[in-house]
Write an enzyme that holds these catalytic residues in place. Structure first.
Site, PDB file in Angstrom:
ATOM      1  N   VAL A  64       0.817  -1.221   0.000  1.00  0.00           N
ATOM      2  CA  VAL A  64       0.000   0.000   0.000  1.00  0.00           C
ATOM      3  C   VAL A  64       0.845   1.263   0.000  1.00  0.00           C
ATOM      4  CG1 VAL A  64      -1.963  -1.135   1.107  1.00  0.00           C
ATOM      5  CG2 VAL A  64      -0.259   0.046   2.527  1.00  0.00           C
ATOM      6  N   SER A 142      -7.387   3.818  15.027  1.00  0.00           N
ATOM      7  CA  SER A 142      -6.990   3.353  16.355  1.00  0.00           C
ATOM      8  C   SER A 142      -7.424   4.398  17.361  1.00  0.00           C
ATOM      9  CB  SER A 142      -5.470   3.161  16.437  1.00  0.00           C
ATOM     10  OG  SER A 142      -5.046   2.962  17.783  1.00  0.00           O
ATOM     11  N   TYR A 155       2.661   7.000  15.265  1.00  0.00           N
ATOM     12  CA  TYR A 155       1.524   6.128  14.967  1.00  0.00           C
ATOM     13  C   TYR A 155       0.213   6.811  15.339  1.00  0.00           C
ATOM     14  CZ  TYR A 155      -1.531   1.991  15.357  1.00  0.00           C
ATOM     15  OH  TYR A 155      -2.567   1.086  15.244  1.00  0.00           O
ATOM     16  N   LYS A 159      -2.776   7.706  12.723  1.00  0.00           N
ATOM     17  CA  LYS A 159      -4.154   7.237  12.884  1.00  0.00           C
ATOM     18  C   LYS A 159      -5.113   8.412  13.096  1.00  0.00           C
ATOM     19  CE  LYS A 159      -3.597   2.801  12.433  1.00  0.00           C
ATOM     20  NZ  LYS A 159      -4.194   2.059  11.295  1.00  0.00           N
TER      21      LYS A 159
END
Length: 251
Positions: A64, A142, A155, A159
């Protein structure tokens, strides 16, 4: 049974964890499932498991991070199924480390998979949804993207970007009959989680204790939330983020 009978669906990150659970849940409901993953062998195993459920399934080796790989994979799915009415972006990567101990190569990797990967796949799948006037996209975000998570600053940012993108895209494509939502899991019993917790057992045990339901989510529980948002039962729901975290976060 059969809520997605005959529906073409693409699931990224489908070789394991939440993506695997989503792909198999869609297969049980009659969908024709394209299982996409960087791990082509893993995608093939999940596709075989989907066929054992009497579903049509196509494994796709897809990175991706790379537009060319996404274009090739989406084209293969469209050749096989004719259309994609459901897209689930579940591919993800993470590493636990304080922000000041990280460097740009790690930032780029986390952003490329968790955020830009969603952009790449949505960009390739959406035109045929818009042209047909129907479709449902569910992005796996998340709860770290809603409230932040120590040791996961980049991260969490990625998200959070997925959640904001989900809302903005939902506004843009609602007029064309396409819905876009997100699920925000908490700690989920996946291979990625078990890899992350090595050397951080105390942190993860504390997070489980802080979860009112006192356990990890199972991938199948997250998959049920994904299927609801992708289904006709959620036909008037778009631009929303549903936490599946056992009460760890309450937004």
């Amino acid at each position: 049974m059969g809520a997605f009978k005959g529906v073409g669906a693409l699931v990224t990150g489908g070789a394991s964890g939440i993506g695997r659970a989503v792909a198999l849940a869609l297969a049980r409901e009659g969908a024709r499932v394209a299982v996409a993953d960087l791990n082509g062998e893993g995608a093939a195993r999940v596709a075989e498991a989907a066929r054992a459920l009497e579903a049509e399934a196509l494994p796709i080796s897809m990175d991706v991070r790379l537009k060319e790989s996404v274009v090739k994979g989406v084209e293969a799915a469209l050749r096989a199924f004719g259309e994609l009415e459901v897209l689930v972006n579940a591919a993800g990567v993470d590493r636990i480390a304080p922000f000041l101990e990280t460097e740009e190569p790690l930032w780029e990797e986390i952003l490329a998979v968790n955020f830009k990967g969603v952009l790449h796949v949505c960009r390739q799948v959406l035109p045929q949804m818009v042209a047909r006037g129907r479709g449902a996209i569910v992005n796996v975000a998340s709860d770290a993207g809603r409230v932040g998570s120590s040791g996961e600053a980049v991260y969490s940012g990625a998200k959070g970007a997925v959640i904001a993108f989900t809302k903005a895209l939902a506004r843009e494509v609602a007029r064309y009959g396409v819905r876009v939502n997100a699920v925000a899991p908490g700690l989920t019993d996946t291979p990625l989680l078990h890899a992350l917790r090595q050397g951080h057992e105390g942190l993860f045990e504390a997070m489980v204790r802080a979860t009112p339901m006192r356990r990890l989510a199972q991938p199948e529980e997250v998959a049920e939330a994904v299927l609801f948002l992708a289904s006709a039962k959620a036909g008037f729901i778009t631009g929303q983020t549903l936490s599946v975290s056992g009460g760890l976060t309450m937004c």
